[in-house]
Design a protein around this motif. Structure first.
Motif, PDB file in Angstrom:
ATOM      1  N   THR A  36       0.842  -1.193   0.000  1.00 50.24           N
ATOM      2  CA  THR A  36       0.000   0.000   0.000  1.00 50.24           C
ATOM      3  C   THR A  36       0.877   1.244   0.000  1.00 50.24           C
ATOM      4  O   THR A  36       2.052   1.209   0.380  1.00 50.24           O
ATOM      5  CB  THR A  36      -0.930   0.036   1.225  1.00 50.24           C
ATOM      6  N   VAL A  62      -6.797   6.580   4.232  1.00 52.82           N
ATOM      7  CA  VAL A  62      -7.545   7.826   3.999  1.00 52.82           C
ATOM      8  C   VAL A  62      -8.962   7.566   3.480  1.00 52.82           C
ATOM      9  O   VAL A  62      -9.764   8.501   3.401  1.00 52.82           O
ATOM     10  CB  VAL A  62      -6.803   8.742   2.997  1.00 52.82           C
ATOM     11  N   VAL A  63      -9.286   6.315   3.115  1.00 55.44           N
ATOM     12  CA  VAL A  63     -10.626   6.014   2.600  1.00 55.44           C
ATOM     13  C   VAL A  63     -11.229   4.864   3.400  1.00 55.44           C
ATOM     14  O   VAL A  63     -10.516   4.085   4.040  1.00 55.44           O
ATOM     15  CB  VAL A  63     -10.595   5.642   1.093  1.00 55.44           C
ATOM     16  N   ASN A  64     -12.550   4.764   3.351  1.00 52.57           N
ATOM     17  CA  ASN A  64     -13.282   3.678   4.011  1.00 52.57           C
ATOM     18  C   ASN A  64     -12.924   3.552   5.498  1.00 52.57           C
ATOM     19  O   ASN A  64     -12.901   2.457   6.064  1.00 52.57           O
ATOM     20  CB  ASN A  64     -13.002   2.333   3.313  1.00 52.57           C
ATOM     21  N   LYS A 114      -8.374   0.571   3.001  1.00 57.86           N
ATOM     22  CA  LYS A 114      -8.464   1.896   3.589  1.00 57.86           C
ATOM     23  C   LYS A 114      -7.368   2.829   3.060  1.00 57.86           C
ATOM     24  O   LYS A 114      -7.286   3.990   3.451  1.00 57.86           O
ATOM     25  CB  LYS A 114      -8.381   1.796   5.110  1.00 57.86           C
ATOM     26  N   HIS A 115      -6.519   2.292   2.175  1.00 56.92           N
ATOM     27  CA  HIS A 115      -5.482   3.092   1.528  1.00 56.92           C
ATOM     28  C   HIS A 115      -5.956   3.501   0.133  1.00 56.92           C
ATOM     29  O   HIS A 115      -6.768   2.821  -0.492  1.00 56.92           O
ATOM     30  CB  HIS A 115      -4.184   2.303   1.431  1.00 56.92           C
ATOM     31  N   SER A 116      -5.420   4.585  -0.350  1.00 56.93           N
ATOM     32  CA  SER A 116      -5.871   5.087  -1.662  1.00 56.93           C
ATOM     33  C   SER A 116      -5.327   4.270  -2.820  1.00 56.93           C
ATOM     34  O   SER A 116      -5.869   4.315  -3.930  1.00 56.93           O
ATOM     35  CB  SER A 116      -5.474   6.554  -1.830  1.00 56.93           C
ATOM     36  N   TYR A 117      -4.245   3.499  -2.568  1.00 59.54           N
ATOM     37  CA  TYR A 117      -3.649   2.711  -3.649  1.00 59.54           C
ATOM     38  C   TYR A 117      -3.046   1.442  -3.070  1.00 59.54           C
ATOM     39  O   TYR A 117      -2.343   1.475  -2.050  1.00 59.54           O
ATOM     40  CB  TYR A 117      -2.572   3.518  -4.376  1.00 59.54           C
ATOM     41  N   VAL A 177      -6.807   1.619  -7.688  1.00 57.86           N
ATOM     42  CA  VAL A 177      -7.120   2.890  -7.048  1.00 57.86           C
ATOM     43  C   VAL A 177      -8.367   2.675  -6.196  1.00 57.86           C
ATOM     44  O   VAL A 177      -9.447   2.392  -6.729  1.00 57.86           O
ATOM     45  CB  VAL A 177      -7.344   3.994  -8.093  1.00 57.86           C
ATOM     46  N   ILE A 178      -8.229   2.792  -4.871  1.00 57.78           N
ATOM     47  CA  ILE A 178      -9.323   2.481  -3.952  1.00 57.78           C
ATOM     48  C   ILE A 178     -10.221   3.701  -3.771  1.00 57.78           C
ATOM     49  O   ILE A 178      -9.731   4.819  -3.538  1.00 57.78           O
ATOM     50  CB  ILE A 178      -8.781   2.039  -2.580  1.00 57.78           C
ATOM     51  N   THR A 179     -11.531   3.480  -3.865  1.00 59.05           N
ATOM     52  CA  THR A 179     -12.513   4.532  -3.603  1.00 59.05           C
ATOM     53  C   THR A 179     -13.577   3.993  -2.662  1.00 59.05           C
ATOM     54  O   THR A 179     -13.772   2.773  -2.539  1.00 59.05           O
ATOM     55  CB  THR A 179     -13.192   5.006  -4.899  1.00 59.05           C
ATOM     56  N   GLU A 180     -14.273   4.889  -1.999  1.00 59.17           N
ATOM     57  CA  GLU A 180     -15.337   4.466  -1.086  1.00 59.17           C
ATOM     58  C   GLU A 180     -16.523   3.888  -1.843  1.00 59.17           C
ATOM     59  O   GLU A 180     -17.247   3.048  -1.312  1.00 59.17           O
ATOM     60  CB  GLU A 180     -15.761   5.650  -0.210  1.00 59.17           C
TER      61      GLU A 180
END
Length: 217
Positions: free
Chosen positions: A56, A61-63, A73-76, A182-185
């Motif tokens: 990661t 920063v997410v979820n 929970k990481h952006s990438y 790329v992780i998004t909520e």
């Protein structure tokens, strides 16, 4: 005195005359023969899936309020694979490389945007080349309510080498493939995370090589 020419003698004279007529313009065989084949070579592939050791970037920063794994929970999140570049035999057995084309194919089954980068290293682990100035992007796949993939996304990239790049790859030893998401909520939720172990992001690398080799007689 009369010279008599028999039938056999006449046939022989005709044969010699015909042979001389038919062979007088034939060129001698060359001292060497040149061949110019074209071959396709699979170089290797990298695959992102949840069974692998994931890396990661940055801090979570997410979820942050969702009941999901830490990587989500990481952006990438990404994996990195290394494999040998097996073009050495072509370079060593040819007298001239005329053309190299590299093809990169990417398949994405995740409901998240995927991307990939490929670096080429020599035997001393010095970086020779990067195939993409910025990571190649493949859109999120289409997933139904039961987590089934109904629309795998695919991207294909082609690289035609100039002579400088052809010469550079003569020292290529390994390729490092980074494939990530790329992780998004919206893309990762408590409801769909249970299906993520079904999916994969695959990056495939192949080459077409046109070369010339000369064989002496």
């Amino acid at each position: 005195m009369t010279l008599k020419i028999g039938v056999k003698t006449s046939i022989w004279v005709v044969f010699i005359s015909t042979l001389m007529c038919c062979t007088k313009n034939i060129e001698p065989l060359p001292n060497a023969v040149s061949f110019a084949p074209s071959i396709s070579v699979p170089l290797g592939e990298g695959e992102f899936n949840l069974s692998k050791s994931l890396e990661t970037l940055g801090i979570p920063v997410v979820n942050l309020t969702e009941n999901v794994p830490d990587w989500a929970k990481h952006s990438y999140v990404y994996i990195q694979d290394t494999f040998a570049v097996n073009l050495n035999k072509v370079y060593n057995q040819s007298d001239q490389i005329n053309y190299i084309m590299i093809r990169v194919n990417i398949w994405n089954e995740f409901p998240l945007e995927g991307n990939a980068q490929i670096w080429i290293f020599d035997s001393g682990q010095n970086k020779l080349d990067s195939l993409f100035a910025q990571p190649a992007i493949v859109p999120a796949a289409e997933i139904d309510s039961n987590g089934n993939v109904v629309g795998t996304k695919f991207k294909s990239y082609k690289f035609d080498f100039d002579q400088n790049r052809i010469d550079l790859w003569q020292n290529a030893s390994t390729a490092v493939v980074r494939a990530g998401l790329v992780i998004t909520e919206e893309g990762v939720t408590e409801q769909n995370i249970q299906y993520f172990d079904r999916y994969k992001l695959k990056v495939q690398l192949a080459a077409r090589v046109d070369f010339r080799t000369i064989k002496n007689n």
